[in-house]
Design an enzyme around this catalytic site. Structure first.
Site, mmCIF file in Angstrom:
data_model
loop_
_atom_site.group_PDB
_atom_site.id
_atom_site.type_symbol
_atom_site.label_atom_id
_atom_site.label_comp_id
_atom_site.label_asym_id
_atom_site.label_seq_id
_atom_site.Cartn_x
_atom_site.Cartn_y
_atom_site.Cartn_z
ATOM 1 N N THR A 97 -2.508 5.283 2.444
ATOM 2 C CA THR A 97 -2.050 4.855 1.126
ATOM 3 C C THR A 97 -3.175 4.940 0.107
ATOM 4 O O THR A 97 -2.954 5.317 -1.049
ATOM 5 C CB THR A 97 -1.504 3.419 1.188
ATOM 6 N N TYR A 183 -4.705 2.452 15.218
ATOM 7 C CA TYR A 183 -3.546 2.817 14.404
ATOM 8 C C TYR A 183 -2.772 3.929 15.102
ATOM 9 O O TYR A 183 -3.302 5.019 15.315
ATOM 10 C CB TYR A 183 -4.054 3.270 13.034
ATOM 11 N N LYS A 211 -1.993 -1.310 14.957
ATOM 12 C CA LYS A 211 -0.995 -1.044 13.931
ATOM 13 C C LYS A 211 -0.037 -0.041 14.537
ATOM 14 O O LYS A 211 -0.395 1.109 14.771
ATOM 15 C CB LYS A 211 -1.636 -0.489 12.662
ATOM 16 N N ILE A 250 0.879 -4.215 8.282
ATOM 17 C CA ILE A 250 -0.046 -3.501 7.397
ATOM 18 C C ILE A 250 0.856 -2.703 6.477
ATOM 19 O O ILE A 250 1.500 -1.742 6.902
ATOM 20 C CB ILE A 250 -1.019 -2.618 8.186
#
Length: 354
Positions: A97, A183, A211, A250
Site C-alpha cells: 500500500t 506475510y 499476515k 493489517i
C-alpha cells in the site's frame, strides 16, 4: 641501486624483528562471526515480540507524493497523525500500500527512520524490509532496525520463488535481527507459504506472527496452535477476528476510516458495521491495491492526486461511485476535513521518472 638495496635491507631487518617479537591479535579479530554493519544484540531499546503480537489494528500506510514524484512528508505526517488519533496500533511503512516496490532502498530506509523519529513513541512502526533477494532482505532489515523500527515485515521470495527449504533458510537469515511478521500473499508472490514452513520458524523468539491472506481456514489452523495471525484481507477481517481468533488486521481500509476499523476489531462482533463497510472494501480492491486507496485519498483532499507509475487512478465511473460510498457511510467517519469530490482525469499527475 644502492637506495633500493637499503630499502630492501631495512624491510628484511624489520621482518626479522617481527618474527622474533610477540604479536597480539587485535581484539576485533577475536570476536566470533564478526559481521558488519550490525548484530541483532547491538540494537538498543528494542520492542519486545510480545508487544508486536498484541497489536490489533495495523494500517498499511499510504506514501503520498509531490509533483516531482518525491515523498510529500508533510502530507505523510498528517496521515500518520490521523491514524494515531483514531486508534491505530501500528503502521506498515513501505508495504504494498505504501508502494515500497516503487522505492529505492535509500527512500525506503529514510521513510522508516522518519516515521520512527516523528511518531515512534506514539505508534508501533513496522518496516517492510522484505525482498526476493536474501542479501537485500538482510541488509535492509539491518538498516531498518538500526534506524529504530519496532518490527520487520517479511514476504517470501517472489517471482523467482524457491523451495520450501529455501523459504525456511531465507526467513532464518532475517529472524535473528528483531521482531518479525511473516506475510503470506500468494496472489502477489506466486507461491504460498504453507503451514509447515511457518511451524519450522515459529520457535524463534523474534517470530511475532503471520499476515495471512489465504483465508479463514488457514487463520484457524494457526490460531488453534497458539500462533498470532493478522488477517490480510479487509473483507474477511471481522469474521477472522471474532470467529477464528485472529488478533486483528493489517489493513488498507483503515487508511480511510481508522476509527470504524478500530471499532470493528475491538468492540465485539458487529455484523451490521461489517456489512456497512463491505462496499468500501470491495471498491478499494476492484483494481490491484494501492490504486483504489490512492484515488480515494486524493478525492478526500488529504493527499495530492499524484501517482508514481505504473499505478494510475481509477476511472471516472469508479471515482463517482466512491463519492456515493462516502456519503452512505458518512463523511465524518473518513479522515480529513475537506468535502469529498470527484476529480477529473486532468487533475491527476502521473510520474514516470522521479
Amino acid at each position: 641501486m644502492p637506495a633500493v638495496y637499503h630499502q630492501v635491507s631495512a624491510f628484511n631487518s624489520t621482518s626479522a624483528y617481527n618474527r622474533s617479537a610477540r604479536w597480539t591479535a587485535p581484539s576485533a579479530a577475536l570476536i566470533p562471526n564478526f559481521h558488519l554493519p550490525m548484530r541483532s544484540y547491538e540494537v538498543k531499546n528494542r520492542t519486545s515480540t510480545d508487544d508486536i503480537k498484541s497489536l490489533r489494528l495495523i494500517t498499511a500506510i499510504k506514501t503520498p507524493y509531490l509533483p516531482d514524484g518525491r515523498f510529500d512528508l508533510e502530507a505523510y505526517d498528517d496521515l500518520v497523525n490521523m491514524q494515531i488519533q483514531d486508534g491505530a496500533d501500528g503502521v506498515i511503512v513501505g508495504g504494498t500500500t505504501g508502494e515500497g516496490q516503487l522505492m529505492s532502498w535509500d527512500e525506503h530506509i529514510m521513510l522508516i527512520g522518519h516515521t520512527i523519529n516523528c511518531f515512534g513513541t506514539s505508534i508501533k512502526v513496522i518496516g517492510n524490509t522484505g525482498s526476493n533477494s536474501t542479501r537485500e532482505a538482510v541488509h535492509a532489515t539491518e538498516q531498518g532496525f538500526a534506524v529504530g523500527m519496532h518490527a520487520a515485515l517479511h514476504i517470501n521470495p517472489y517471482y523467482g520463488k524457491t523451495s520450501l527449504e529455501g523459504m525456511v533458510a531465507h526467513f532464518q537469515c532475517v529472524l535473528p535481527m528483531g521482531p518479525t511478521i511473516i506475510y503470506n500473499v500468494p496472489s502477489r508472490t506466486g507461491q504460498d507459504i504453507p503451514p509447515r514452513v511457518i511451524h519450522s520458524i515459529a520457535g524463534s523468539t523474534n517470530f511475532a506472527g503471520i499476515k495471512e491472506c489465504v483465508g479463514h481456514d488457514r487463520v484457524k489452523e494457526y490460531t488453534k496452535n497458539g500462533l498470532t495471525v493478522w488477517s490480510g484481507n479487509d473483507d474477511e477481517c471481522h469474521d477472522s477476528r471474532w470467529d477464528h481468533d485472529a488478533t486483528g488486521v493489517i489493513s488498507v481500509t483503515s487508511n480511510l476510516v481508522p476509527g470504524l476499523m478500530r471499532e470493528l476489531l475491538s468492540q465485539g462482533k458487529n455484523p451490521s458495521l461489517n456489512k456497512k463497510l463491505l462496499p468500501l472494501m470491495n471498491w478499494l480492491f476492484c483494481e490491484p491495491n494501492p490504486i483504489g486507496v490512492n484515488t480515494a485519498l486524493a478525492q478526500l483532499g488529504v493527499i495530492r492526486p499524484i501517482f508514481r507509475l505504473p499505478y494510475v487512478p481509477l476511472p471516472l465511473a469508479k471515482r463517482v461511485e466512491f463519492v456515493k460510498i462516502v456519503k452512505e457511510i458518512g463523511r465524518e467517519n473518513f479522515i480529513g476535513e475537506k468535502d469529498v469530490q470527484v476529480l477529473e482525469d486532468d487533475d491527476f499527475v502521473l510520474v514516470g521518472r522521479y
